[in-house]
Design a protein around this motif. Sequence first.
Motif, short mmCIF file in Angstrom:
data_model
loop_
_atom_site.label_atom_id
_atom_site.label_comp_id
_atom_site.label_asym_id
_atom_site.label_seq_id
_atom_site.Cartn_x
_atom_site.Cartn_y
_atom_site.Cartn_z
N GLY A 71 0.82 -1.21 0.00
CA GLY A 71 0.00 0.00 0.00
C GLY A 71 0.85 1.25 0.00
N MET A 72 1.94 1.23 0.77
CA MET A 72 2.87 2.36 0.81
C MET A 72 3.51 2.55 -0.55
SD MET A 72 4.18 4.53 3.17
CE MET A 72 3.66 5.75 1.96
N ALA A 73 3.96 1.45 -1.17
CA ALA A 73 4.57 1.53 -2.49
C ALA A 73 3.61 2.11 -3.51
CB ALA A 73 5.05 0.15 -2.93
N ASN A 74 2.36 1.65 -3.47
CA ASN A 74 1.40 2.08 -4.48
C ASN A 74 0.98 3.52 -4.28
OD1 ASN A 74 0.25 0.69 -6.81
ND2 ASN A 74 -1.73 1.27 -5.96
N VAL A 75 0.86 3.95 -3.03
CA VAL A 75 0.44 5.33 -2.79
C VAL A 75 1.50 6.31 -3.26
CG1 VAL A 75 1.30 5.88 -0.45
CG2 VAL A 75 -0.98 6.59 -1.12
N ILE A 76 2.77 5.86 -3.30
CA ILE A 76 3.84 6.71 -3.80
C ILE A 76 3.92 6.67 -5.32
CG2 ILE A 76 6.37 6.91 -3.91
CD1 ILE A 76 6.47 6.10 -0.97
N LEU A 77 3.81 5.49 -5.91
CA LEU A 77 4.16 5.31 -7.32
C LEU A 77 2.98 5.35 -8.28
CD1 LEU A 77 6.81 2.47 -6.94
CD2 LEU A 77 7.24 4.90 -7.35
N ALA A 78 1.78 5.02 -7.84
CA ALA A 78 0.65 4.93 -8.75
C ALA A 78 0.24 6.30 -9.29
CB ALA A 78 -0.54 4.28 -8.05
N ASP A 79 -0.44 6.29 -10.44
CA ASP A 79 -0.93 7.54 -11.03
C ASP A 79 -2.01 8.19 -10.18
OD1 ASP A 79 0.72 6.86 -13.10
OD2 ASP A 79 -0.88 6.49 -14.56
N GLY A 80 -2.76 7.38 -9.43
CA GLY A 80 -3.88 7.90 -8.67
C GLY A 80 -5.18 7.72 -9.43
N ARG A 81 -6.20 8.41 -9.01
CA ARG A 81 -7.55 8.16 -9.54
C ARG A 81 -8.34 9.46 -9.61
NH1 ARG A 81 -11.47 3.86 -6.43
NH2 ARG A 81 -13.50 4.67 -7.04
N ASP A 82 -9.11 9.61 -10.66
CA ASP A 82 -10.03 10.73 -10.81
C ASP A 82 -11.30 10.40 -10.02
OD1 ASP A 82 -11.86 12.65 -11.58
OD2 ASP A 82 -11.53 12.43 -13.73
#
Length: 850
Positions: free
Chosen positions: A514-525
């Motif tokens: 979760g930490m990795a994804n919250v840093i690296l992911a594009d995110g969401r509209d």
Amino acid sequence: MGTSRPVVFRAALTTLAAALAGTLLVPPAATAAPGRDEPRPHPVREGGGRDTGAARAPASATGAALAVRSPAPARTGGYPRETVLDVPPENSADKSLKLGLAPYHALAPRLNALQRLGDRVSVEVAGRSAGGHELYLVTVTAPESAARSREQDRMRELIGNDPARAAKDRRIKDTYKTPVFINNNIHGNEWEGTDAALKLVEELARAKDARTASLLARNRIMLNITANPDGRIAGTRANAAGFDLNRDFVTATQPETRAIRRIAVDRQPAVMLDLHGYVNGTLIEPTTPPHGENYEYDLFLKNAYANALGMEAAVNGLGYTAGKDGVRPAVIPFRDEKEGWDDWPPVFTPQYMPFQGAVASHTIEFPMTVNNSAYTTLPVEELRRRAAINTDIAGAAMRATLEYTDTHRASVIADQIETFRRGAAGEAQRPVSEETVPGVPGIGPEDVYTTRFPRAYVIPAGGGQRSAPAAARLVDHLVANDVRVGQARRAFTLEGRAYPAGSYVVDMHQPKRGMANVILADGRDISADVSTMYDISGWSLGLLWGATVERAERRAPGVPVRAVHAASAAGFVAPRGDLALRLDDPKELAAVNSLLAQGVRVRRAADGSAVVPGSARDAARVLAERLGVRFEAAARRGVADMHRTRVAAAVTSGELSALREMGFAVEPVSTAVLNAGFDWSRADALFVSTGLDHAALTPAARAAFEASRVPVVGLGERGAAFNASARLLEVTAVTGNGDANGVVRVANAGGAITGGAPAHTFVYTPGWFTALGAGVRVEQSYASGNPLVSGHWRAAEDGAGGPSDAAGRPSVVSGAAPSGAPVVLFGTEPLFRAHPKGVFAQIGRALLAH
């Protein structure tokens, strides 16, 4: 308030109301509390929205915030661990004194005394604030031998590193002490958590009852006594560098935030409180939608809601009422509000903590306002009455949390282990429902936020990487947040893309995915999901920190990797000839500013990069080693000399920090400073973002500015307003929805300002430009279609100001003022809270383009 009493863990806590009722000089507001079915006012958005406060931080505070300090070595001894704290000089100006609360200078002697009370209290210095004040971390627990402490460390590491084994470990189930973390006073003018924490520590230290002894034998209670001593002393929300620390996760620009991060990583709290003010009735999270999509939210909501009920009962059980005391009943936003108090962005401390293993973390907002205008207008007696109530309520929340944690110790630890186990196993998240989270009422589709994790992220090395210093910074940041990063020992191919040896791989089958994804992911509209948000809605270090980051849906088979504890050295200097420096990264801007300050003749190439003479190779080597920048062999000639730029800046604290990070000499200015007679010979450029109104300048100040003929860089609404009033560039500035913010796609024109810039940037209250006059150049435009990648951007009620209106419109323009001075205007937020580091360079290049 000076006498201690045995700690009480049930809801019906001792109340101060009766003692206080006869001493009030100002009667409390006789406002009836709304019933559960009555509409409530919208949550207070203090600190939400685009930053507008003008920066005043001295360079020393900014330097302290930017400095990278290695964490103190971990102690391997047992508990207690007595630290004799240095006692600061007495400060009669400490704003806590007026409220009858503990001033900062009184904390060290009080903590020294508490350590001497027995064998339960240990104090450590967790770091220093931007203003240089020590941060005190107190641990209260039953005594431990060194061997017992090492066993506790082994169990904690097993939980975090091998949760499948930890789930089967009988020693963990029977003897692991649950870590509880209580964070206080992160907003400096929300004081009372500190005083409640001191009272709690004393109670636990003095108590002789078996219940307390059992509590401390089964739990470790850690308290950050004041997370923001700078603000506590000054009576400000921000620290000495001007930063709101509770907006600094996960960027971690400030030393106080990095200290809390270190506590989270090293101590792995399972339950966490963050004490704030002021919302009446007492606000107790969990929150309204949207909920962070990277959490194991079913496990989190189960514990957070149950703990919230216990805190609510404890707070209401104190006996304060709206009619008698001005105190409304406590509120749990998840249950009592529809939207507006969300846990979507990871910038707040309690929203960061679940990524480090907290299965319950809460913002608590005390009810009785004592800061801002109340601090200056209310009688001292009334302020102290309110502060005493808030301290009492904070203590009730703390004790109820300890009661919940101790009572549910086995399931709390099991849920933390399960959080990490799911990540390591790569299992899908469990959407919340009445079946997955029994006992929590009102769960509906509006509460379901999940994501699909990739199999891996790859940060390429070599030619596949957009910016070497950016890649190194991102890798180091991942590691600092306890994300596992590997480095490929040989070249490999993944999903049709070739990667060289040395590329970094983030395998998403890891406990802290979760930490990795919250840093690296594009995110969401999430524009369609809710109508309003509390603070920012979009972020992505993968898109905004300047590194190339690629998502992979499967792991490369058979690629040997080594675990990374720090990024590989990125610095390089070509062995011969003139040198090229790209100026795509804040470290590259810092390098060129350093060279210019040393008198090196640097020239700008047509694409905005810098050409450094080979004669400066020794200086380049020093900078390459210190900053990790790459001086390649120059393939083109310079077209114009670059000059050292001293910046007069009317900016926010985040913008000031970013400018100084890029190596600019900055002097903060404002309307008042210019009207007082600013010496323009001290400035080579003017940067306007906030706090400077051209229309409010005196005739003499306007004339002095016009005579200076300095280049101007304008940012956002205030920059556009300055441009219009001063009649610099012939453009019409258009402002979108004021609450809109997030990561957007852009098209860069290249050249001196946006050459080499990434295809994404950040916006808050996005702006664009129309009716461009002759000679005005478009440097960057919003992408066509819907430019928003992640965040919240709706049209206003009249249908205007949405992303479709901005699509294809110029977001950055440049030209020359009638005086001939260069002018650049930004409708974006390249320096927002010192966060989107990959787009800092656009501002840096604009300031150097003169």
